[in-house]
Design an enzyme around this catalytic site. Structure first.
Site, PDB file in Angstrom:
ATOM      1  N   GLU A   1       0.833  -1.171  -0.205  1.00 45.32           N
ATOM      2  CA  GLU A   1       0.094   0.136   0.082  1.00 45.32           C
ATOM      3  C   GLU A   1       0.856   1.269  -0.060  1.00 45.32           C
ATOM      4  OE1 GLU A   1      -2.311  -0.337   3.700  1.00 45.32           O
ATOM      5  OE2 GLU A   1      -3.444  -2.025   2.620  1.00 45.32           O
ATOM      6  N   PRO A   2       1.951   1.448  -1.017  1.00 41.66           N
ATOM      7  CA  PRO A   2       2.537   2.554  -0.971  1.00 41.66           C
ATOM      8  C   PRO A   2       1.723   4.005  -1.172  1.00 41.66           C
ATOM      9  CG  PRO A   2       2.970   1.318  -2.823  1.00 41.66           C
ATOM     10  CD  PRO A   2       1.924   0.631  -2.142  1.00 41.66           C
ATOM     11  N   GLY A   3       1.999   5.010  -0.733  1.00 42.77           N
ATOM     12  CA  GLY A   3       1.447   6.318  -1.057  1.00 42.77           C
ATOM     13  C   GLY A   3       2.600   7.161  -1.427  1.00 42.77           C
ATOM     14  N   ARG A   4       3.359   7.807  -0.296  1.00 45.61           N
ATOM     15  CA  ARG A   4       4.378   8.618  -0.335  1.00 45.61           C
ATOM     16  C   ARG A   4       5.581   8.062  -1.506  1.00 45.61           C
ATOM     17  NH1 ARG A   4       6.063  11.718   3.956  1.00 45.61           N
ATOM     18  NH2 ARG A   4       4.962  10.137   5.266  1.00 45.61           N
TER      19      ARG A   4
ATOM     20  N   CYS B   1      -2.111  33.236  10.578  1.00 47.72           N
ATOM     21  CA  CYS B   1      -1.774  33.904  11.745  1.00 47.72           C
ATOM     22  C   CYS B   1      -1.567  33.067  12.751  1.00 47.72           C
ATOM     23  CB  CYS B   1      -3.289  34.841  12.095  1.00 47.72           C
ATOM     24  SG  CYS B   1      -3.301  35.891  10.898  1.00 47.72           S
ATOM     25  N   GLU B   2      -0.426  32.430  12.716  1.00 47.01           N
ATOM     26  CA  GLU B   2      -0.028  31.207  13.552  1.00 47.01           C
ATOM     27  C   GLU B   2       1.524  31.259  13.455  1.00 47.01           C
ATOM     28  OE1 GLU B   2      -1.440  28.149  14.954  1.00 47.01           O
ATOM     29  OE2 GLU B   2      -3.482  28.005  14.173  1.00 47.01           O
TER      30      GLU B   2
ATOM     31  N   TYR C   1       0.742  13.875   0.675  1.00 51.82           N
ATOM     32  CA  TYR C   1       0.158  14.792   1.633  1.00 51.82           C
ATOM     33  C   TYR C   1       0.390  16.084   1.786  1.00 51.82           C
ATOM     34  CZ  TYR C   1       0.514   9.719   2.999  1.00 51.82           C
ATOM     35  OH  TYR C   1       0.469   8.386   3.077  1.00 51.82           O
TER      36      TYR C   1
ATOM     37  N   ARG D   1       2.878  19.829   6.197  1.00 53.70           N
ATOM     38  CA  ARG D   1       3.850  18.990   6.563  1.00 53.70           C
ATOM     39  C   ARG D   1       4.868  19.707   7.697  1.00 53.70           C
ATOM     40  NH1 ARG D   1       7.124  15.667   4.846  1.00 53.70           N
ATOM     41  NH2 ARG D   1       6.628  14.073   6.047  1.00 53.70           N
TER      42      ARG D   1
HETATM   43  N1  LLP Z   1      -1.682   1.949   4.344  1.00 51.29           N
HETATM   44  C1  LLP Z   1      -2.169   2.597   5.451  1.00 51.29           C
HETATM   45  C2  LLP Z   1      -3.171   1.840   5.952  1.00 51.29           C
HETATM   46  C3  LLP Z   1      -1.963   3.628   5.853  1.00 51.29           C
HETATM   47  O1  LLP Z   1      -2.444   4.454   6.934  1.00 51.29           O
HETATM   48  C4  LLP Z   1      -1.029   4.672   5.204  1.00 51.29           C
HETATM   49  C5  LLP Z   1      -0.641   6.048   5.631  1.00 51.29           C
HETATM   50  C6  LLP Z   1      -0.438   3.946   4.055  1.00 51.29           C
HETATM   51  C7  LLP Z   1      -0.754   2.811   3.719  1.00 51.29           C
HETATM   52  C8  LLP Z   1       0.503   4.780   3.297  1.00 51.29           C
HETATM   53  O2  LLP Z   1       1.744   4.978   3.673  1.00 51.29           O
HETATM   54  P1  LLP Z   1       3.081   5.757   2.751  1.00 51.29           P
HETATM   55  O3  LLP Z   1       3.401   4.617   1.957  1.00 51.29           O
HETATM   56  O4  LLP Z   1       2.315   6.796   2.152  1.00 51.29           O
HETATM   57  O5  LLP Z   1       3.984   6.233   3.935  1.00 51.29           O
HETATM   58  N2  LLP Z   1       0.483  12.800   6.403  1.00 51.29           N
HETATM   59  C9  LLP Z   1       1.751  11.967   7.111  1.00 51.29           C
HETATM   60  C10 LLP Z   1       1.659  10.744   6.540  1.00 51.29           C
HETATM   61  C11 LLP Z   1       0.600   9.694   7.142  1.00 51.29           C
HETATM   62  C12 LLP Z   1       0.582   8.293   6.705  1.00 51.29           C
HETATM   63  C13 LLP Z   1      -0.809   7.822   7.011  1.00 51.29           C
HETATM   64  N3  LLP Z   1      -1.085   6.448   6.631  1.00 51.29           N
HETATM   65  C14 LLP Z   1       3.193  12.814   6.414  1.00 51.29           C
HETATM   66  O6  LLP Z   1       2.668  13.963   5.617  1.00 51.29           O
HETATM   67  O7  LLP Z   1       3.991  12.497   6.620  1.00 51.29           O
END
Ligand code: LLP
Length: 415
Positions: free
Chosen positions: A273-276, A342-343, A370, A312
């Site tokens: 489940e990659p996002g970043r 304003c913070e 993000y 972030r």
């Molecule tokens: N799977 C699940 C169940 C998750 O909760 C997340 C991210 C991912 C996959 C994806 O994770 P990644 O590969 O993107 O690391 N807002 C924060 C990051 C929060 C991540 C939340 N869950 C930031 O800007 O660093």
């Protein structure tokens, strides 16, 4: 690696000069590289080619439907955490049958809609959630696939706000409860137990925590097998970090080879489940310097992007490179790059050495993940535009929000 490069002292994404993007669509704006996005996804897919796998992109990282559409075209799966994200996946042409539903707080209506929309499976995080799912599936007369999310109590060595696999975190099911919960699960005729998984955190920059987590999952897999339950899926979640500053995260290929070694004797399919790692370095935040302000203590560059546009740095003290769009041959000074909100937490970067003038453009690097997805209307600011660069083409994929739109849902009570 960044999607930015300089040519004749001006910053580009692919073949497009960022000055031109700002001229056409204004600032602040998020700007993405299609080539980098696709390269990252393909790198994941290729690296895991020797094991059965499905890449379920974590929609929360960046949920623009144009981005989701590009990923759907690559045959990506999706990891969602709300009905909103599911609707986006469907609107983008994504396949619900390649969609997994994560998250600790799924509402009844969200579960019901997701079942009706025929998603692939639910990642379940508690006994109560399991019972709720079983009841709804039974009422709808459906058989629903389930994976259990384990809390492996692993320290991912990342910021505490984005650590999710420690025993004090709200996520996942404690290891000691898995066997009994599994028995409960298989007793429900409306549910089908297909796998176990975890997601231990985000921006993880070493392999060790992933290894610890997969060992824990495989241990449970064997335990369940001994009790007569054979699973088809292992889900390792997301979390692979990227380089913002001096981090040296594992290469995707290294990550893949390590997991492959661990899984080689197990007849399972791996879900990721990659996002970043897919969208992070494929986007930047383009902003303009409104004012330069000197005090006896500090020099500030006040820019037109604030913490509402990009949270972030304020929320995680995240360091992200800030680059001038046009390089000046003048002496550099040390600035705090701050927004108009304003913070005092409203900053994009502190103590940055830059040669800049009022009116100059800056790019916050690797802001694709993000960034927009965590933006808000705080201080009644409309959210930024989003632009996709594809070779020499510039495509607006979300127009700038107007001020009227920020209060369009509100009503004055008369009398
Ligand atoms: N799977 C699940 C169940 C998750 O909760 C997340 C991210 C991912 C996959 C994806 O994770 P990644 O590969 O993107 O690391 N807002 C924060 C990051 C929060 C991540 C939340 N869950 C930031 O800007 O660093």
């Amino acid at each position: 690696m960044s999607c930015l490069h300089y040519c004749d002292a001006t910053l580009y994404i692919e073949n497009v000069n960022l000055m031109q993007v700002a001229q056409q669509f204004g600032t602040p704006s998020y700007v993405y590289s299609r080539a980098m996005l696709e390269k990252n996804w393909k790198a994941f897919d290729q690296a895991f080619q020797f094991i059965p796998h499905c890449i379920c992109y974590a929609v929360k990282a960046n949920s623009n439907i144009a981005i989701l559409h590009l990923l759907a075209q690559l045959q990506s799966g999706f990891d969602i955490v709300s009905l909103g994200e599911l609707e986006r996946v469907i609107a983008a042409g994504g396949d619900p049958q390649k969609t997994v539903f994560s998250g600790v707080g799924k509402r009844e209506d969200e579960i019901e809609e997701a079942i009706k929309k025929n998603i692939y499976c639910f990642n379940i995080e508690s006994t109560s959630e399991l019972e709720r799912l079983a009841k709804i599936a039974h009422r709808l007369n459906k058989k629903v696939k389930v994976m259990l999310r384990i809390n492996p109590n692993v320290n991912p060595q990342t910021h505490s706000h984005i650590s999710t696999g420690l025993k004090e975190n709200k996520f996942g099911i404690h290891v000691s409860e898995i066997v009994s919960l599994s028995r409960q699960l298989v007793s429900h005729t409306s549910l089908q137990f297909i796998g176990i998984g975890c997601h231990i955190g985000s921006q993880i920059t070493t392999l060790a925590p992933f290894l610890e987590a997969i060992d824990c999952l495989l241990d449970i897999y064997q335990q369940l097998q001994r009790s007569g339950i054979t699973l088809q899926y292992i889900n390792i979640g997301g979390g692979l970090g990227i380089t913002y500053h001096q981090e040296r995260p594992p290469e995707i290929i290294e990550y893949a080879q390590t997991l492959q070694q661990k899984l080689s004797s197990y007849p399972v399919k791996l879900i990721l489940e990659p996002g970043r790692a897919i969208i992070g370095n494929a986007g930047v935040l383009l902003t303009r310097v409104e004012y330069l302000k000197s005090t006896p203590h500090k020099q500030f560059a006040i820019v037109d992007a604030g913490m509402n546009d990009f949270l972030r740095p304020s929320l995680y003290d995240a360091w992200q490179a800030i680059l001038p769009v046009t390089v000046r041959q003048e002496a550099k000074k040390i600035y705090d790059i701050v927004g108009p909100v304003c913070e005092s937490a409203d900053f994009l970067g502190k103590d940055r050495e830059l040669a800049i003038q009022e009116g100059d453009l800056l790019a916050v690097d690797s802001a694709g993940a993000y960034g927009f997805s965590m933006s808000s209307n705080y201080n009644s600011r409309g959210r930024p535009a989003e632009i996709l660069i594809d070779g020499d083409q510039i495509r607006l994929i979300r127009r700038r929000e107007t001020i009227q739109e920020t209060f369009a849902l509100e009503n004055i009570i008369k009398g």
